[in-house]
Design an enzyme around this catalytic site. Structure first.
Site, PDB file in Angstrom:
ATOM      1  N   TRP A 355       0.844  -1.280   0.030  1.00  0.00           N
ATOM      2  CA  TRP A 355       0.048  -0.081   0.104  1.00  0.00           C
ATOM      3  C   TRP A 355       0.877   1.159  -0.010  1.00  0.00           C
ATOM      4  CZ3 TRP A 355      -1.525   2.737   5.043  1.00  0.00           C
ATOM      5  CH2 TRP A 355      -0.657   2.583   5.914  1.00  0.00           C
ATOM      6  N   ASP A 356       2.260   1.161   0.375  1.00  0.00           N
ATOM      7  CA  ASP A 356       3.330   1.951   0.130  1.00  0.00           C
ATOM      8  C   ASP A 356       2.837   3.226  -0.980  1.00  0.00           C
ATOM      9  OD1 ASP A 356       3.962  -0.021   1.877  1.00  0.00           O
ATOM     10  OD2 ASP A 356       5.850   0.642   1.972  1.00  0.00           O
ATOM     11  N   GLU A 482       0.818  -2.855  12.650  1.00  0.00           N
ATOM     12  CA  GLU A 482       0.869  -4.288  12.746  1.00  0.00           C
ATOM     13  C   GLU A 482       1.138  -4.759  14.008  1.00  0.00           C
ATOM     14  OE1 GLU A 482       3.815  -5.209   9.670  1.00  0.00           O
ATOM     15  OE2 GLU A 482       2.710  -4.196   8.000  1.00  0.00           O
ATOM     16  N   LYS A 592       3.227   0.303  15.990  1.00  0.00           N
ATOM     17  CA  LYS A 592       4.428   0.267  15.223  1.00  0.00           C
ATOM     18  C   LYS A 592       4.426   1.537  14.458  1.00  0.00           C
ATOM     19  CE  LYS A 592       6.457  -2.534  11.502  1.00  0.00           C
ATOM     20  NZ  LYS A 592       6.044  -3.576  10.551  1.00  0.00           N
ATOM     21  N   GLN A 593       3.233   2.123  14.012  1.00  0.00           N
ATOM     22  CA  GLN A 593       3.135   3.320  13.144  1.00  0.00           C
ATOM     23  C   GLN A 593       1.811   4.039  13.293  1.00  0.00           C
ATOM     24  OE1 GLN A 593       2.983  -0.207  10.161  1.00  0.00           O
ATOM     25  NE2 GLN A 593       2.628   1.297   8.874  1.00  0.00           N
TER      26      GLN A 593
HETATM   27  C1  BGC Z   1       5.203  -1.332   7.428  1.00  0.00           C
HETATM   28  C2  BGC Z   1       4.129  -1.626   6.333  1.00  0.00           C
HETATM   29  C3  BGC Z   1       4.746  -1.393   4.952  1.00  0.00           C
HETATM   30  C4  BGC Z   1       5.753  -2.283   4.726  1.00  0.00           C
HETATM   31  C5  BGC Z   1       6.605  -1.908   3.690  1.00  0.00           C
HETATM   32  C6  BGC Z   1       6.205  -2.427   7.123  1.00  0.00           C
HETATM   33  O1  BGC Z   1       7.229  -2.360   8.075  1.00  0.00           O
HETATM   34  O2  BGC Z   1       4.511  -1.787   8.697  1.00  0.00           O
HETATM   35  O3  BGC Z   1       2.927  -0.855   6.734  1.00  0.00           O
HETATM   36  O4  BGC Z   1       3.898  -1.384   3.959  1.00  0.00           O
HETATM   37  O5  BGC Z   1       6.790  -2.011   5.774  1.00  0.00           O
HETATM   38  O6  BGC Z   1       7.312  -0.617   3.612  1.00  0.00           O
END
Ligand code: BGC
Length: 765
Positions: A355-356, A482, A592-593
């Protein structure tokens, strides 16, 4: 323009980590082809390197063994392939082997010239025998001819004359990188490319190879130019072609060599051998300087479109350009490719698309080069059949579900709680389509491709969710964070799904009005009752709110868990994912984010300003930013809530993340989402842009550390420039017809120039 466009690192280091980081930072790519910046002459045994050459979306299939295989678990995945090695050039200078790990390096610098599209390694080396030589390697992945990668190297003896031997190889004997201790890196060490044939024709070597399982083919071709009088000897074995040159070097005189590589793959070229021959013929028909000039022209156009600057902060100004340049290097512009999480700079995340792209990178291209945004969205449309298949595997009778990570369509995530369960990807793609449409009014794209995605993703929400006690709920999904997985009613997911459903309804009406509905409706058997159901689900969507805290809970049990004590966690235990079992982390309130905070950014009208402010304060304390996708969002939202200086602190982390290797894994590749987030930090953060149906919304602010910043964007074909200093924001219509802008909630028509006096900080917060 200033030389801020040159990223420069001085001084030779043999520090293994820094060598790897520099391989990433100075890589050359053009959206199709990427080559890590490895030393041409190689490294001594024991010095680790990731020597890699990649093509966007060129993959092999590798096994993904599941210990306990349950229904629908993928057992294989796609992995980007290290293709071949055309970088290697070994030098012998008057009988002495050239290596920076022997003798003495008297001067050393690496440069990425973002205006010329070249990287340079410039050095002066004293051999163990005392001979001093200047050497410059200049590399380019051409934007004019995508399969072309070039190395020019010059050798100047300073205090000696004698013979030079150059051994330049073209090798098929390569392997992928692996790290079994880091889930963010691939675990496949096996050889994935197999050489079929090497042949030489008129001094050009052609190496044909195929992947082990995906059935893809590649032909690489290598040609050389050497100084007049050089003696050439070609040698080959099963997997390698070596061109050796012997030439006499005179003290003080510079010898110039060129190595041109062309890589054509079977995904883009029906007959890769014929194409490699043709492209190479075109490449060598003119001097290399012609391709350098074309590169510069291409980039001049790009910088005109990208056009961002910060006054009063050279370091961050440069880092923003670096982000933009890296995104240009990473973005695929054809039917097969998108933007991998690490671009074309390394093998981290195995070349997968997440989804980035839609949430972090696409905004840039939608605003500056909409044609590229359209191509990225078309790529998702091409994957619709695979997304439908994935939806069926996941038990959905209708609709399409995009896989969490993929290259050519299938789900490549082995851990479904933090992978396939991230259904928000569907809504993220829908969001990107809508934002693109609002910016461009590209009705053709909407009718031909975008609407189909919107309807199919909307169908999926209906199938995945259910009505309970009068509200529409979405159970068993994972949001962007996550560290918390398989939850009910993740706030981000529900808000985004609501937008997806609402827009499926709107687009249905739009197409009907434009007489363009029939084709897509027939194609997917769309019924009017479905549209009613989309509307009802959107209206009834459960958006959680906690009256006691006055915030939106991340999901329906999140606030009942204990809070993870971040300050008491040893520094070396971050990122948590490398030190604690996922289930253990899942029992805590720890992010995490950005998750709920991200939803406040993209859908700010779904909750009050006060709720967003309280949510910000709440989630900020429990977010580790272990993902690189996080700090940029906290920066954008700090600016939105009136704290430009806090926004600046987060922004500095995002913009320096790779240059300073802040996440300690730049060795595996750049973080493209964060780079898109850095751009957004200025445009959506400090300038406060939001793209809505009634126009472009702005809430400009500026951190104390900057004198001014400036950028320009395209809105429905009109170019709008925004310049903000400590006192005022100036909006200029550079070209095109007048457009509506809404600044601090005041609508106005931008005819030529509008000046807004910035409110005092207190008025903002
Ligand atoms: C993040 C995801 C992201 C992926 C690729 C992961 O560490 O939690 O949101 O899509 O990295 O960049």
């Amino acid at each position: 323009m200033t030389d801020y466009h040159i990223l420069r690192k001085e001084g030779f280091t043999s520090d293994p980590e820094q060598l790897l980081v520099n391989e990433t930072l100075f890589h050359n790519a053009n959206g199709y082809l990427g080559v890590r910046s490895n030393f041409e002459e190689g490294y001594p045994a024991g010095v680790s390197t990731i020597r890699g050459t990649y093509i966007n979306a060129f993959y092999d299939i590798t096994p993904m063994p599941q210990a306990e295989i349950l229904y629908g678990f993928p057992t294989k995945k796609e992995t980007i392939v290290n293709l071949c090695d055309t970088q290697t050039i070994v030098l012998e200078l008057d009988g002495e082997h050239f290596s920076l790990f022997e003798g003495e390096t008297l001067a050393f610098a690496r440069e990425l010239d973002m205006q010329r599209g070249l990287t340079k390694r410039t050095l002066t080396w004293r051999s163990p025998g005392g001979k001093i030589t200047d050497i410059i390697f200049t590399r380019m992945a051409s934007f004019a001819i995508l399969p072309l990668f070039t190395i020019r190297f010059t050798i100047t003896p300073r205090n000696w004359s004698g013979d030079i031997w150059v051994a330049s190889t073209h090798s098929g004997a390569v392997r992928n990188n692996a790290n079994e201790n880091d889930p963010r890196v691939g675990d496949n060490h096996a050889q994935m490319m197999f050489t079929d044939r090497i042949e030489e024709k008129d001094g050009i070597s052609f190496l044909s190879a195929h992947t082990g399982r995906s059935g893809l083919r590649l032909v690489s071709a290598v040609a050389h130019r050497a100084p007049e009088g050089a003696k050439r000897i070609g040698e080959k074995d099963k997997e390698e072609f070596r061109m050796r040159f012997k030439v006499h070097a005179e003290k003080g005189c510079t010898l110039c060599f060129e190595k041109l590589s062309v890589l054509c793959d079977s995904r883009r070229y029906d007959d890769p051998l014929r194409s490699a021959q043709e492209v190479m013929a075109e490449a060598i028909a003119v001097p290399l300087d012609v391709w350098y000039a074309r590169q510069e022209e291409y980039l001049a156009r790009f910088w005109e479109q990208a056009d961002v600057s910060i006054t009063g902060d050279e370091r961050l100004s440069q880092s923003v350009w670096f982000s933009l340049y890296e995104l240009l290097q990473s973005v695929g512009k054809d039917a097969f490719s998108s933007v991998a999480a690490k671009g074309l700079s390394g093998e981290g995340y195995e070349g997968h698309f997440f989804w980035d792209t839609e949430m972090y990178v696409l905004p840039l291209f939608s605003l500056i080069i909409p044609g590229i945004a359209r191509s990225l969205l078309s790529f998702r449309w091409n994957l619709l059949p695979a997304a439908r298949k994935h939806a069926r595997t996941m038990g959905h009778a209708s609709g399409a579900l995009y896989p969490w990570r993929t290259i050519a369509g299938p789900e490549c995530s082995g851990h479904y709680p933090s992978g396939s369960a991230q259904y928000h990807l569907n809504a993220d793609i829908a969001y990107a389509i809508i934002q693109y449409y609002l910016l461009t009014e590209d009705m053709d794209f909407l009718a031909e491709k975008g609407a189909e995605i919107l309807f199919e993703t909307a169908r999926l929400w209906l199938d995945a969710g259910n009505w309970h006690e009068g509200s529409f709920r979405i159970p068993c999904v994972t949001g962007p964070d996550e560290y918390t997985f398989i939850v009910n009613n993740n706030y981000y997911t529900n808000v985004c799904a609501q937008y997806n459903l609402q827009w499926a309804v709107k687009v249905y009406a739009l197409l009907e009005e434009a007489g363009k509905l029939k084709r897509v409706a027939c194609k997917i058997g769309l019924r009017a009752e479905e549209i009613d159901a989309f509307g009802k689900a959107a209206n009834d969507m459960l958006l959680l709110y906690d009256p006691q805290l006055g915030i939106n809970p991340q999901d329906d049990t999140f606030l009942s868990k204990p809070v993870w004590d971040i300050p008491a966690t040893p520094k070396e235990n971050f990122p948590l994912l490398l030190h604690y079992h996922p289930l253990y982390i899942n029992r805590y309130q720890v992010c995490k984010q950005a998750d709920t905070i991200l939803s406040h950014f993209v859908h700010e009208d779904c909750q009050s300003e006060e709720t967003m402010r309280r949510s910000y304060d709440y989630y900020e304390k429990i977010t580790t930013h272990d993902s690189s996708l996080s700090t940029c969002i906290f920066s954008i939202m700090a600016a939105r809530l009136g704290d430009a200086d806090k926004a600046y602190c987060y922004f500095s982390i995002s913009s320096m993340l790779d240059i300073d290797n802040i996440h300690h894994n730049t060795r595996d590749g750049i973080h493209t989402a964060n780079m898109g987030g850095t751009y957004m930090g200025i445009v959506y953060g400090f300038a406060g842009l939001r793209i809505k149906e009634d126009g472009l919304w702005f809430r400009p602010c500026i951190p104390a550390a900057w004198r001014a910043y400036r950028f320009s964007i395209l809105y429905k074909g009109s170019r709008i420039e925004i310049e903000v200093d400590q006192k005022r924001a100036v909006f200029r219509l550079r070209s095109g017809v007048p457009r509506m802008i809404i600044v601090f909630s005041q609508p106005m028509e931008l005819k030529s120039k509008t000046v807004i006096v910035l409110p005092e900080k207190e008025q903002l917060s």
